[in-house]
Design an enzyme around this catalytic site. Structure first.
Site, PDB file in Angstrom:
ATOM      1  N   SER A 220       0.824  -1.207   0.000  1.00  0.00           N
ATOM      2  CA  SER A 220       0.000   0.000   0.000  1.00  0.00           C
ATOM      3  C   SER A 220       0.861   1.260   0.000  1.00  0.00           C
ATOM      4  O   SER A 220       1.661   1.466  -0.911  1.00  0.00           O
ATOM      5  CB  SER A 220      -0.942  -0.050   1.206  1.00  0.00           C
ATOM      6  OG  SER A 220      -1.933   0.932   1.125  1.00  0.00           O
ATOM      7  N   ASP A 436      -9.069  -4.638  -5.336  1.00  0.00           N
ATOM      8  CA  ASP A 436      -8.481  -3.940  -4.188  1.00  0.00           C
ATOM      9  C   ASP A 436      -9.307  -2.691  -3.884  1.00  0.00           C
ATOM     10  O   ASP A 436      -9.463  -1.825  -4.744  1.00  0.00           O
ATOM     11  CB  ASP A 436      -7.043  -3.559  -4.508  1.00  0.00           C
ATOM     12  CG  ASP A 436      -6.269  -3.067  -3.291  1.00  0.00           C
ATOM     13  OD1 ASP A 436      -6.856  -2.375  -2.450  1.00  0.00           O
ATOM     14  OD2 ASP A 436      -5.072  -3.382  -3.190  1.00  0.00           O
ATOM     15  N   HIS A 463      -6.852  -6.148  -0.069  1.00  0.00           N
ATOM     16  CA  HIS A 463      -5.797  -5.141  -0.108  1.00  0.00           C
ATOM     17  C   HIS A 463      -4.521  -5.781   0.404  1.00  0.00           C
ATOM     18  O   HIS A 463      -4.345  -6.009   1.602  1.00  0.00           O
ATOM     19  CB  HIS A 463      -6.198  -3.954   0.769  1.00  0.00           C
ATOM     20  CG  HIS A 463      -5.237  -2.810   0.712  1.00  0.00           C
ATOM     21  ND1 HIS A 463      -4.732  -2.315  -0.469  1.00  0.00           N
ATOM     22  CD2 HIS A 463      -4.690  -2.047   1.700  1.00  0.00           C
ATOM     23  CE1 HIS A 463      -3.927  -1.299  -0.214  1.00  0.00           C
ATOM     24  NE2 HIS A 463      -3.876  -1.125   1.091  1.00  0.00           N
TER      25      HIS A 463
END
Length: 496
Positions: A220, A436, A463
């Site tokens: 991320s 996602d 995610h």
């Protein structure tokens, strides 16, 4: 937060302005930092919370800290300390794998500590020391970034986040900046928190770990750090994996909109799953789900739900958002909403507690993202309500909003787009999941194109995929790259 579920929830942007290029005068004064030796020891006493204290008691783990300049323009001045947690390789170590879980605000030490069994069973964990780090100001690193205590957040005193932060006046923005400066030990600590400095810290970590080149895994927001490192120090890269990659070609506002669009898409999927049950708390008509959600949460706008700690509408939406990050947690979201409809808030608060710390996220992003005017910030809130109707409540979108960064004591240190031009980069790997909710697949494609990286597309709703998604296909592809620098073919695809 404890265990793999919490780690998955944490997985929630070259040389940039303010960052002199390698070899400049400022970097030439970093010799003592680059030459420091780490003093590894037991991890007891390094955790900042009870959950981490239990995880850190694992005798397989070792902890240390690395000194970095607080301000890279004054390398001989004050120092900050970055916390490291290491799981030594089960075989002969060939180097270290440095890991950041994202956020901003995620703790790499906590992530590694909570996933020890996975790494011990991994071929990467056999050949590499697994090292999680807490970016400056976060987790066990010092000085800590802090604006409000947990008790103040629970009482609703801290900044509340829905579509945007609930800051509706210049005075509130000034109060937030002052609280953050005071709680973080001064303005200098606050204004040096941005990603530009974290990337330079990573190079000091690399050297302190004894690695000539960096091997890195970033989830991320951690993908931003990895991409920035690759373009700033391309000659010092061995392998970089960016999982759940952030789009490098979007402005901060465009990125936020893409995130809310992704959250709405996953909420729609959750609603369709729930509608298969005749007693679904969201109803059996997916088209009416947003209205039903509003019915459940609207009473919390004026009052708070019972059940231990109080819960506000802001807590509910943070909890839902965190629960949408992994399809495996969707039943927990449905259960929490069912309990909330019956007046019990404990389950939704448990989901909310898994969300990354807001204080550190604000501090980092205020040094990363250009400021929005009140008119721009207000327009952003309205557009989020249009793109993600689950958030289209007056309390989230009908105010006149000021940026949380409006009164920040220093300008941001990154431009838009934030990624420097990538030239002659070593082979890197981007992992991007089609469903996602937080870093949409289009961003992963754009990141791979920007870096000239290999792209592994993963079909699924989650995610972060590597090691956290339970996919042997994903793990095998990433393992081959991390271990032997083998990149997948152009059409590589796996599923969760």
């Amino acid at each position: 937060m404890t265990g793999l579920a919490a780690a998955a929830t944490l997985l929630l942007a070259g040389c940039t302005p303010g960052s002199p290029p390698p070899g400049s005068g400022a970097d030439a004064n970093l010799g003592a930092y680059l030459a420091q030796e780490l003093a590894w020891g037991r991890c007891e006493g390094t955790a900042t919370g009870a959950a981490d204290a239990e995880l850190f008691a694992n005798p397989a783990l070792e902890c240390a800290s690395v000194d970095v300049p607080l301000d890279y323009d004054e390398p001989a001045g004050e120092r900050a300390r970055v916390a490291l947690l290491r799981l030594p390789a089960t075989g002969e170590a060939e180097g270290s794998l440095l890991i950041d879980p994202g956020g901003p605000g995620g703790s790499g030490t906590s992530l590694v500590a909570s996933t020890v069994p996975l790494w011990q069973a991994s071929p990467v964990g056999e050949r590499f020391d697994i090292v999680g780090f807490d970016p400056r100001g976060i987790g066990s690193s010092t000085p800590a970034l802090d604006c409000y205590t947990d008790e103040e957040y629970d009482a609703g005193d801290g900044p509340r986040f829905g579509a945007v932060y609930d800051i509706t006046s210049a005075e509130q923005a000034v109060e937030l900046a002052q609280r953050c400066a005071d709680g973080s030990g001064g303005i200098a600590n606050l204004v040096n928190a941005g990603s530009t400095n974290v990337v330079r810290d990573m190079d000091i970590m690399r050297a302190a770990l004894g690695d000539n080149q960096l091997t890195y895994l970033g989830y991320s927001y951690g993908s931003e750090l990895g991409a920035m490192y690759a373009t700033t120090y391309p000659e010092k890269v061995r392998a970089i994996v960016l999982d759940g990659a952030v789009a490098p070609d979007l402005t901060a506002s465009q990125f936020r909109l893409s995130q809310f669009k992704g959250l709405q898409a996953r909420f729609d999927d959750l609603a369709a799953l729930c509608a298969e049950s005749p007693d679904c708390v969201l109803g059996t008509d997916p088209a009416a789900t947003n209205d039903r959600l509003h019915e459940i949460v609207r009473p919390l706008i004026e009052t708070q739900a019972a059940g231990g700690r109080a819960a506000s509408v802001w807590d509910v939406y943070l909890g839902i958002s965190g629960g949408l990050y992994a399809e495996a947690k969707w039943p927990e979201v449905i259960s929490a909403l069912t309990a909330l409809a019956a007046g019990r808030a404990d389950e939704v608060l448990a989901l909310r507690d898994g969300f990354p710390d807001l204080d550190t996220s604000i501090a980092v992003r205020c040094m990363d993202w250009p400021r929005l005017t009140p008119a721009e910030h207000t327009a952003l809130a309205r557009e989020i309500g249009h793109i993600a109707p689950m958030f289209d409540l007056n309390v989230f979108t009908a105010g006149n909003y000021h940026s949380e960064c409006e009164a920040w004591p220093a300008p941001s240190t990154r431009d838009e787009p934030w990624l420097a031009d990538a030239e002659r980069l070593p082979a890197t790997l981007v992992v991007s999941t089609t469903g996602d909710p937080a870093t949409p697949h289009e961003g992963g494609i754009a990141m791979a194109q920007a870096l000239g990286a290999s792209l592994l597309t993963v079909d699924g709703n989650q995610h972060g995929a590597y090691l956290l998604g339970g996919s042997e296909c994903v793990d095998a592809v990433v393992d081959a790259y991390l271990l032997d620098l083998e990149t997948p073919p152009a059409d590589a695809r796996c599923s969760l």
